[in-house]
Motif scaffolding. Sequence first.
Motif, PDB file in Angstrom:
ATOM      1  N   CYS A 154      -0.423   0.174  -4.170  1.00  0.00           N
ATOM      2  CA  CYS A 154      -0.068   1.531  -4.610  1.00  0.00           C
ATOM      3  C   CYS A 154      -0.612   2.597  -3.654  1.00  0.00           C
ATOM      4  N   CYS A 181      -1.068  -0.434 -10.294  1.00  0.00           N
ATOM      5  CA  CYS A 181      -0.959  -1.837  -9.873  1.00  0.00           C
ATOM      6  C   CYS A 181      -1.189  -2.800 -11.031  1.00  0.00           C
ATOM      7  N   HIS A 198      -9.895   0.687  -4.596  1.00  0.00           N
ATOM      8  CA  HIS A 198     -10.492  -0.047  -5.712  1.00  0.00           C
ATOM      9  C   HIS A 198     -11.885  -0.482  -5.271  1.00  0.00           C
ATOM     10  N   CYS A 235      -4.901   2.384 -12.469  1.00  0.00           N
ATOM     11  CA  CYS A 235      -3.975   2.297 -11.337  1.00  0.00           C
ATOM     12  C   CYS A 235      -2.654   1.679 -11.787  1.00  0.00           C
ATOM     13  N   CYS A 289      -4.929  -1.022  -3.004  1.00  0.00           N
ATOM     14  CA  CYS A 289      -3.933  -2.014  -3.401  1.00  0.00           C
ATOM     15  C   CYS A 289      -2.596  -1.517  -2.861  1.00  0.00           C
TER      16      CYS A 289
END
Length: 440
Positions: free
Chosen positions: A258, A314, A263, A312, A256
């Motif tokens: 980040c 995100c 993922h 995470c 993502c």
Amino acid sequence: MFSQARKFIERALVGDSVPDLVRWGKYIPSPVVRRIRSESFVEVVRYAAEHQKFFARKLREQGIDPRRVRCPEDLGDIFTTQDDLRTLPAEEFLCREPELVYETTGTSGGPKRVYFSYEELDFAARYEAAAMFENGIRPGARVVCTFDGGYWFSSTVTFLACKYLGVFCSAVGKLHPREIYSRMGEYRYDVIAADPTWLVSFSEIAEKEGTFPLRLIMAAGDRMTDVYRNYVESVWKCPVSLAYGSTEMGGAGMECSCKDGYHLDDYNYCFEIVDRDKNGYGELVATTLSRRTMPFIRYRVRDITRFIDAPCRCGAPLRRMRRIERIRGRRDEMVVMGAGNMYPEIFERVLHDVAGIDENWQVVVRQEGLHDILEFRLELTNGISPAPVEAAIQANLKTLYPDVWENQACGMYQLSFRFLPPGSIEQGRKRRRLLDERAA
Ligand SMILES: [Zn+2]
């Protein structure tokens, strides 16, 4: 084809729309995702036991009743290896008549062949579209994809993913970077999907001749080192997001914004990490949950990584999708020693920004008495003295791999540096970065 839980979600929440898949995805609680995964696992195991010669034989040999299998551990040491795939005929794995085939070449032996149906390819594309949507790709984007065509999987899947997102797409195969560069203005591409080395050459042209406004660069392949990524990002002033997968697995995960691990697609794969060391690193193993033409039960990917437990940054909706770290190395290149399990990638990262060393370096594991020595063999450039080089390497090791560093501090091995005259480090036909010179 799917478990009851998955069927419900697919029908009620997802429909055909990728934005919905992402939007509603965040309302699916983690226990439901786990439930979907475990039900799908049970289902594919029963299916393969019935339709796949290879897996049925393994079950017989091990005396395992497929109806009793609830989780991967119930299968004992049944795995599907890359050698199985390379050496056995496709009929051993095929469960029904295929409609498509992809190939992947390995470092040794013949190609690995993976068969699909059209429906399976389409299905994979929807999940790739979801990952692209998560990375900010919306209608109006203009994608150029230069993943290798030929018998490779990712070009077609990216093309179909763009179809699902309703965005402009040219999936043109691996054309020369200049060919694409010369069309950037005409077609107003603002998203690039490509291999790391292609991206570097492409960026070298742009650095000299000017850039175009981009919104995202997607790179496949974990061979995208931090050096490459930093370079490409600095030229284009645009984020580079990495996707993780292979022809055998398909698209298994994606970063993502980040950029902190991949993922994972927990809906369509059951991932395990086996043979873990004390820090949780081990080999990634994947069971394909949604494929029926040629499903893989516990496929040994050979990549070494570990799960990231912390959620995470995100947040939703990807928050619920588990993550793995960037690939630490390949199992076949692993050297087990006092420092832990070592891989060439570790030293590529440790040495990449150290000034004054030639790129013709090697790291050697050797033995002195009862002790493992981790020896950096380096050629100095620019008349630099060894001291700052040693200090920089030690600092990098300490920051990037604290676990490796700590093993030294507690006497599990010793670090050593050998500085050699230019041109004296011999590299074979295939460059070997990490060598084990200990007596067997
Ligand atoms: Zn994230």
